[in-house]
Design an enzyme around this catalytic site. Structure first.
Site, PDB file in Angstrom:
ATOM      1  N   CYS A 113       0.876  -1.170   0.000  1.00 20.17           N
ATOM      2  CA  CYS A 113       0.000   0.000   0.000  1.00 20.17           C
ATOM      3  C   CYS A 113       0.916   1.223   0.000  1.00 20.17           C
ATOM      4  O   CYS A 113       1.824   1.315   0.815  1.00 20.17           O
ATOM      5  CB  CYS A 113      -0.884   0.004   1.244  1.00 20.17           C
ATOM      6  SG  CYS A 113      -1.837   1.526   1.383  1.00 20.17           S
ATOM      7  N   CYS A 115      -0.303   4.353   0.244  1.00 16.62           N
ATOM      8  CA  CYS A 115      -0.961   5.533   0.813  1.00 16.62           C
ATOM      9  C   CYS A 115      -1.003   5.527   2.336  1.00 16.62           C
ATOM     10  O   CYS A 115      -0.730   6.546   2.966  1.00 16.62           O
ATOM     11  CB  CYS A 115      -2.399   5.620   0.337  1.00 16.62           C
ATOM     12  SG  CYS A 115      -2.620   5.656  -1.428  1.00 16.62           S
ATOM     13  N   ALA A 712      -1.100   9.147  -6.589  1.00 12.36           N
ATOM     14  CA  ALA A 712      -0.470  10.038  -7.581  1.00 12.36           C
ATOM     15  C   ALA A 712       0.859  10.585  -7.051  1.00 12.36           C
ATOM     16  O   ALA A 712       1.890  10.471  -7.691  1.00 12.36           O
ATOM     17  CB  ALA A 712      -1.406  11.169  -7.938  1.00 12.36           C
ATOM     18  N   PHE A 831       8.137  17.964  -3.032  1.00 13.65           N
ATOM     19  CA  PHE A 831       8.687  18.826  -4.081  1.00 13.65           C
ATOM     20  C   PHE A 831      10.065  19.395  -3.735  1.00 13.65           C
ATOM     21  O   PHE A 831      10.282  20.604  -3.742  1.00 13.65           O
ATOM     22  CB  PHE A 831       7.681  19.967  -4.299  1.00 13.65           C
ATOM     23  CG  PHE A 831       7.646  20.492  -5.699  1.00 13.65           C
ATOM     24  CD1 PHE A 831       7.042  19.772  -6.713  1.00 13.65           C
ATOM     25  CD2 PHE A 831       8.208  21.723  -6.011  1.00 13.65           C
ATOM     26  CE1 PHE A 831       6.997  20.277  -8.015  1.00 13.65           C
ATOM     27  CE2 PHE A 831       8.171  22.227  -7.305  1.00 13.65           C
ATOM     28  CZ  PHE A 831       7.557  21.506  -8.308  1.00 13.65           C
ATOM     29  N   MET A 955      -7.474  11.529  -4.860  1.00 18.22           N
ATOM     30  CA  MET A 955      -6.405  10.563  -5.115  1.00 18.22           C
ATOM     31  C   MET A 955      -6.064   9.789  -3.852  1.00 18.22           C
ATOM     32  O   MET A 955      -4.973   9.241  -3.722  1.00 18.22           O
ATOM     33  CB  MET A 955      -5.177  11.282  -5.666  1.00 18.22           C
ATOM     34  CG  MET A 955      -4.765  12.500  -4.895  1.00 18.22           C
ATOM     35  SD  MET A 955      -3.618  13.489  -5.871  1.00 18.22           S
ATOM     36  CE  MET A 955      -3.559  14.996  -4.906  1.00 18.22           C
ATOM     37  N   GLU A1175       1.920  16.939   2.265  1.00 18.54           N
ATOM     38  CA  GLU A1175       3.347  16.755   1.989  1.00 18.54           C
ATOM     39  C   GLU A1175       4.295  16.816   3.188  1.00 18.54           C
ATOM     40  O   GLU A1175       5.299  16.099   3.221  1.00 18.54           O
ATOM     41  CB  GLU A1175       3.797  17.827   0.991  1.00 18.54           C
ATOM     42  CG  GLU A1175       3.114  17.695  -0.349  1.00 18.54           C
ATOM     43  CD  GLU A1175       3.401  18.876  -1.240  1.00 18.54           C
ATOM     44  OE1 GLU A1175       4.027  18.719  -2.278  1.00 18.54           O
ATOM     45  OE2 GLU A1175       3.002  19.994  -0.857  1.00 18.54           O
TER      46      GLU A1175
HETATM   47  S1  FES Z   1      -2.369   2.058  -2.249  1.00  8.25           S
HETATM   48 FE1  FES Z   1      -3.331   1.497  -0.419  1.00  8.25          FE
HETATM   49  S2  FES Z   1      -4.861   2.979  -0.218  1.00  8.25           S
HETATM   50 FE2  FES Z   1      -3.753   3.653  -1.957  1.00  8.25          FE
END
Ligand code: FES
Ligand SMILES: Cc1cc2nc3c(=O)[nH]c(=O)nc-3n(C[C@H](O)[C@H](O)[C@H](O)COP(=O)(O)OP(=O)(O)OC[C@H]3O[C@@H](n4cnc5c(N)ncnc54)[C@H](O)[C@@H]3O)c2cc1C
Ligand code: FES
Length: 1243
Positions: A113, A115, A712, A831, A955, A1175
């Site tokens: 994952c 995220c 993203a 960034f 996203m 970020e």
């Molecule tokens: S890759 Fe796990 S929630 Fe986005």
């Protein structure tokens, strides 16, 4: 069906996890196991039932407890990995309804994952272990109960088929391949004799990736999976007096594990040394999904250079029983068996039927070790199997075997070393000679494939040393010797503890219906968990749709004299070839005042044949402008300081590794040059503009739709617009819908990532003996790659943030984006700040090391205090930052734990602990004012339902959830009446990219304005009917149909001439403290605990924001400690998938992971006093880097090395181990740079 996702196609990410169930007629039992759909050949599934995420629950029926708990625990953000997570957990629960935490982490080890940072997923799954969570989901009793009796039944027709069918050979004929599945050993032997070149496919985990990624074509595949003799059924015949156990070669590795687990307790400990070592190694091999299908025979015959099993099987004197038309024979698994890369001594027609694993004897000890780039789900860098046998009651070695993986093209034996040990006593003297012999024996040339040559060589020694210690311990335990054993090296701790998430509750006066400030679940979480959430590639195929694949240049710099597409056009399925000549409009995208060609027309663009910043610096190859900034007078200040220190640091880049690769679909609408573009992008308007300009049409003919993005992180802005432009040319040329979804390898190759950076502060840092840093001069060089993209802006952001939280009166920064021939790098979460600040904090650490003082003290001495001014002349208050610092120290019990760490280090030689506390001050918003604006479109329908559209894209950061909360508060209606369907350019035009942590600030204000005005317009009717309902107010009111309103952010700018500006709207502050435990012999480490305190004002949604904090931290942890891009000396990217490029997995989560939001913080610059958080926290992942560095420093001081030392990022096991400078690493001869061509470059 949309549920099962594809993230890599090679078994390395788990996004495609499904459950396979089979029925065994002999025992009338069912087996259920998780598997990667991407490697499952359909023909292999004959007679099996496959359950996908759709099969276990949906919003249209009922959802499964796993789906519910992962969703409610906030375990999904972009949701692309979620169906895979759900299925891994579901398969576990089908076998074990009340699992342990160890079961859970093992089940999820192969699911990546990008995220969440995993913590919420683990917490959601922990509820099945009946262990209490703290933090966001402590009320787990509210969840649906898990009732195993309600699970799906195995299809009766398959049971019937299995019980009645007369097994006969199955043959499937494909266009290019025929698949034969015989049922008897005899038939299998005949087939193999007739087709010796045809592979035997069992788990397909070796053959599958070869077919997919290397283009290997097998006209015939033989599947022995129905041949009984190869299967585990006859394993039960192990008798107590046997010399060992015969295991069917067709057993899956999971089956072998369960068998070993069953056998071990049945025999005396001395007999099961080998069984236990094999079992331990199996636990670390690949991941659960791979082990469930990969076969024992397949692993042996594949003869991988770094196989985990082969060294142990060989050291343990195992043998295989093979059969062919020539008869049966037994072949020992020794050094003669493994002949080379993927080659064994077996004849092509020979089939491994079973594997003999002997029992060990009294006085015989076996161990298996491995060291891998990531603790789990990773091939080993070096693996070993070691066995020693002593005559009874003696420490004199009678027999010894040492086998290594990762030290050559296949498993190798250290035979000479063994000979030198035999007949000698097992003691330091013997072993110390053995180290020297093994060094001569297992030599790797400096340019050996796989690189890491010094590290691998040092591991051969340190793993032998580990074996030495364990054997000494055993001899002592069995009273053979009385020696004091120097130190037992315990395994690193691994159990993930419940964690804390603390945030401020909303005020008691807030209406119960007002959702702002409450931890509301992501609005699509349940859809993510059921697989119903639709991503770009889930859009059903339209009639005549085509698929676009990209052809990349095999040369970095080449002239194109002609393009001959005739051969390509002859390939089956190819409809057309699109080249630059087909582009009717702009053939390039303008970027930072320069032009980037979409497709090479006359020349492949990279102009310089070098890949390192250092080469670019030497040749002055820069993109202009270069930037500099200075406060005070650095040159003068250096003359007055007590001490000057010069340093240099290098930091590698990072691949975005969004789980959903670049995906797009361009559909010609059919009239007047109209195009619908469905795309996974952060910037729909940029895509609309790019397509229009490429096709030479106006923007009003292009509508860009973004439903949701599977991650993203900055990588779906500029690069996506290039790709979609090319796709639109194909759609125009063929007048058909064209879809382009990049393979993971192509995505990694083409789309660039975070800029690697080299910084010098040679360029000095000047400081006083009391710890005050009076002057610092930093020079940054980023590796921008072959086009400019946003590289100069990245450099600017680095320079703007270079003061971090330190008031250094004389501060100079210079930055340049180097032009090299790497693929062009681009925006990535943070960034440039994560790179720039690492150098600054490293500089502060070095000052502390020179002065011999704790780094946190030097940090505190130099912090901004009271009313302050940045180096670009912006006034600000550091008060909230200082509160974060103090609170974090308090919450994590910094002083006491620091003492405990030092104490631990005094007592431990080979394991060290390290601790660090790292701050950040991050400016939120774009420095260019025109980017800080947003608009929203709000429809109120006559039935009272509300449709909100705004410029932000979803996203995973939860922006739609937050916008729903905003609209709910402003319209005074519950969130369920509000819907957000997509982001599109025909509803909200000219949107700004969802980036710079500014999405909620900008779009939230736009939604708020729009709703406020609408609600005001309702005032007359509300006053007239104060007791009326929302529906009654809106039903007949014509002025409330729609409203769009635009919000413009504050004027932000940076004047580089004057070196002043206001490049951010406000600062988000944060502090993180991490503690690690490092195994100095292998460089392996574990993050024991992380505490993060962040000031995000008054959070609009604490669960979403905490999710961003944890996810960003883990991405930072990956950046600074794990993720390594490997390029060949000519710039070819080697790391093109999860097998080679390791992002953090569940095994990398800090064992205690606490997040606190600073209470009582206000922010007048953003909606409802909140702050942007997407970020900033990436940089706080560096607290793990500095903790590792701290542990390394402790190890070095044991070797008499004190003071600052160069330590590059990422702090991989390789770097950490070599930097520890142990007696083993010291023995490794180093090759002079320049005297050889390295396999890979450090970029
Ligand atoms: S890759 Fe796990 S929630 Fe986005
Ligand atoms: C994502 C991933 C991670 C992995 N991680 C690890 C790891 O950490 N450590 C590790 O050691 N391995 C690892 N592997 C490798 C994996 O263990 C092997 O690919 C697997 O064991 C091969 O078994 P299989 O049944 O899938 O072989 P297949 O792909 O089905 O076949 C492989 C080869 O073996 C031959 N073969 C198979 N069975 C027989 C037989 N009975 N007799 C003769 N020849 C036979 C076939 O002809 C073929 O050439 C990983 C693989 C993947 C995809
Ligand atoms: S897509 Fe199957 S494991 Fe990645």
């Amino acid at each position: 069906m949309t549920g099962t996702k594809s993230g890599c196609g090679g078994g390395g990410c788990g996004a495609c996890t499904v459950m396979v169930s089979r029925y065994q007629p002999a025992t009338k039992t069912f087996t259920h196991y998780s598997a990667n759909a991407c490697l499952l050949p359909l023909c292999q599934l004959h007679g099996a039932a496959v359950t996908t995420v759709e099969g276990i629950g949906s919003t249209k029926t009922t959802i499964h407890p796993v789906q519910e708990r992962i969703a409610k625990a906030h375990g999904s953000q972009c949701g692309f990995c979620t169906p895979g997570m759900v299925m891994s957990m579901y398969a576990l629960l089908r076998n074990k309804p009340q699992p342990t935490m160890e079961d859970v982490t093992q089940a999820l080890a192969g699911n990546l994952c990008r995220c969440t940072g995993y913590r919420p997923i683990v917490d959601g799954c922990r509820t099945f272990c009946q262990v209490r969570n703290s933090g966001l989901i402590n009320d787990w009793k509210e969840f649906l109960p898990l009732d195993p009796t309600q699970e799906l039944i195995f299809p009766p027709e398959l049971i019937l088929m299995a019980e009645t069918a007369n097994p006969e050979t199955l043959t499937f004929y494909g266009e290019r391949t025929t698949w034969v599945s015989p049922t008897s050993l005899e038939e299998l032997v005949q087939l193999k004799a007739k087709h010796p070149k045809a592979p035997l496919v069992m788990g397909n985990t070796n053959i599958g990736p070869d077919i997919k990624f290397k283009g290997v074509l097998h006209p015939l595949i033989i599947s022995p999976s129905r041949v009984k003799e190869l299967l585990p059924t006859f394993l039960d015949e192990v008798l107590p007096f046997s010399a060992g156990v015969w295991v069917g070669a067709g057993c899956s590795l999971s089956e072998v594990r369960s068998l070993l687990e069953k056998l071990v307790p049945q025999f005396p400990e001395e007999k099961t040394e080998l069984l236990r070592s094999l079992n331990q190694q199996l636990g670390n091999l690949g991941n659960q999904q791979i082990r469930n299908v990969a076969s024992l025979g397949g692993n042996i015959v594949s003869a991988y250079p770094n196989s985990d099993l082969n060294p142990v099987l060989a050291a343990g004197n195992c043998k295989v029983s093979v059969i062919s038309s020539g008869g049966r024979r037994e072949v020992p698994l020794n050094q003669d068996f493994f002949m080379g890369f993927g080659k064994t001594i077996l004849n092509p027609e020979e089939i491994v039927v079973s594997v003999f694993i002997p029992f060990t004897r009294k006085g015989e000890f076996v161990r298996a070790f491995r060291q891998a780039p990531r603790k789990e789900a990773s091939f080993a860098t070096v693996s070993t199997g070691m066995r020693v046998f002593f005559s009874e009651g003696s420490r004199v070695v009678q027999d010894v075997s040492l086998y290594y993986g990762g030290m050559g093209p296949t498993t190798v034996s250290a035979a000479k070393t063994c000979t030198a040990i035999v007949a000698k006593p097992w003691d330091d003297e013997t072993l110390s000679k053995a180290y020297d012999i093994i060094l001569d024996e297992l030599v790797l040339p400096p340019s050996a494939p796989g690189g890491k040559v010094e590290f691998r060589r040092s591991l051969t020694l340190s793993l032998l040393f580990k074996f030495h210690l364990e054997v000494l311990q055993k001899l002592r335990d069995t009273n053979v010797i009385k020696d004091e054993v120097p130190e037992k090296i315990w395994p690193l701790p691994r159990e993930i503890q419940p964690s804390l998430q603390e945030f401020q509750a909303v005020s008691k006066d807030q209406s119960a219906q007002d959702p702002v400030g409450r931890p509301i679940m992501h609005r699509s979480a349940v859809g993510h968990a059921t697989g119903e959430a639709v991503y770009c590639d889930d859009i059903p195929k339209t009639d005549g749709e085509l698929f676009l694949g990209l052809v990349t240049s095999s040369r970095a710099h080449a002239k194109i004299t002609a393009v001959d597409v005739s051969q390509a056009l002859q390939l089956p399925g190819v409809v057309d070839v699109v080249t630059a000549h087909d582009i009717p409009g702009m053939k390039f995208r303008p970027m930072s005042g320069q032009e980037e060609e979409l497709m090479a027309e006359t020349e492949v663009e990279c102009l310089h044949v070098f890949v390192l910043e250092s080469e670019a610096i030497e040749k002055s190859s820069y993109y202009e402008p270069r930037r500099s900034i200075e406060r005070g007078n650095v040159t003068e200040a250096f003359e007055k300081v007590d001490q000057i220190y010069e340093g240099e640091m290098r930091m590698g880049g990072q691949e975005h590794f969004y789980m959903e690769t670049q995906s797009m679909l361009v559909v010609p609408v059919g009239e007047e040059m109209e195009f619908d573009v469905y795309v996974s992008t952060q910037s729909p308007s940029a895509i609309q503009e790019a397509v229009a300009e490429t096709l030479g049409i106006s923007s009003n003919r292009v509508t860009c739709h973004v439903k949701r993005i599977g991650g993203a992180f900055g990588g779906k802005v500029t690069k996506t617009s290039h790709l979609v432009s090319i796709t639109s040319v194909a759609a125009l040329k063929t007048n058909r819908a064209v879809r382009c979804v990049l393979e993971r390898g192509d995505d990694m190759l083409i789309t660039g990532g975070r800029h690697p950076v080299m910084a010098r502060y040679k360029v000095q840092v000047g400081f006083m003996n009391d710890g005050r840093i009076v002057a610092a001069d930093m020079e940054y060089f980023t590796n921008a790659g072959n086009t400019i993209d946003e590289s100069v802006l990245v450099v600017e952001k680095m320079l703007v943030h270079m003061d971090n939280v330190y008031n250094i009166p004389n501060l100079r920064g210079r930055g340049a984006a180097c032009r090299t021939n790497l693929p062009s790098n681009t925006a990535f979460r943070g960034f440039g700040v994560p790179q720039g600040l690492l150098m600054v904090e490293n500089m502060v650490n070095d000052v502390a090391a020179v002065l011999g003082r704790p780094a946190d003290e030097i940090r505190e001495i130099n912090m901004y205090r009271g009313p302050s001014v940045t180096h670009y002349k912006l006034e600000f208050s550091p008060e909230n930052f200082l509160r974060c610092w103090d609170e974090c120290k308090l919450k994590c019990d910094y002083s006491a734990r620091r003492k405990a760490v030092d104490q631990f280090n005094q007592q431990s030689r080979w394991k060290k602990r390290g601790m660090s506390i790292i701050p950040i001050k991050y400016g939120v918003a774009f420095a260019e004012s025109f980017l800080n604006q947003a608009a929203a479109l709000v429809h109120i329908y006559k039935d009272g339902s509300v449709l909100v559209t705004h410029g932000g894209t979803e996203m995973g950061q939860g922006i739609h959830t937050k916008m729903q909360q905003v609209a709910s508060r402003e319209l005074h209606i519950p969130t369920w009446k509000i819907y957000i369907s997509e982001t599109s350019t025909n509803t909200v035009p000219n949107t700004c990219p969802s980036a710079a942590s500014f999405g909620t600030d900008a779009n939230g204000m736009a939604v708020k304005n729009a709703c406020e005005i609408l609600y005001q317009r309702l005032e007359p009717v509300r006053k007239k009917n104060p007791n009326g309902t929302w529906e009654s107010w809106v039903r007949f009111n014509r002025r409330l149909n729609i409203l769009t309103d635009c919000w413009r952010g504050e004027d932000l700018y940076m004047d580089w001439e004057k070196m002043e500006g206001r490049p951010g709207a406000y600062f988000t502050f944060g502090v993180s403290c991490s503690e690690v435990e490092l195994n100095c012999l292998t460089g392996d480490y574990r993050t024991l605990r992380t505490d993060i305190m962040v000031d995000i004002g008054r959070s609009v949604n604490p669960s979403v924001d905490i999710g961003q904090i944890e996810g960003a931290f883990m991405q930072g942890l990956g950046l600074y400690t794990l993720e390594e891009l490997k390029f060949s000396p000519s710039g070819l990217l080697y790391t093109r998938g999860p097998s080679q490029y390791k992002i953090p997995a569940v095994c990398d989560v800090p064992l205690r992971f606490n997040v606190y939001l600073l209470p009582d913080s206000d922010n007048p610059h953003a909606i409802y006093s909140s702050k942007g958080i997407g970020e900033p926290v990436v940089f706080l992942g560096s607290s793990v880097f500095f903790a590792i560095k701290d542990a390394v420093a402790a190890a070095r001081s044991d070797s008499g090395l004190v003071g600052p030392f160069t330590f590059s990022s990422p702090a991989t096991p390789e770097r950490a181990c070599l930097a520890c400078n142990s007696q083993f690493t010291q023995k490794i001869p180093t090759s002079k740079p320049g005297s050889f061509k390295p396999w890979a470059l450090n970029i």
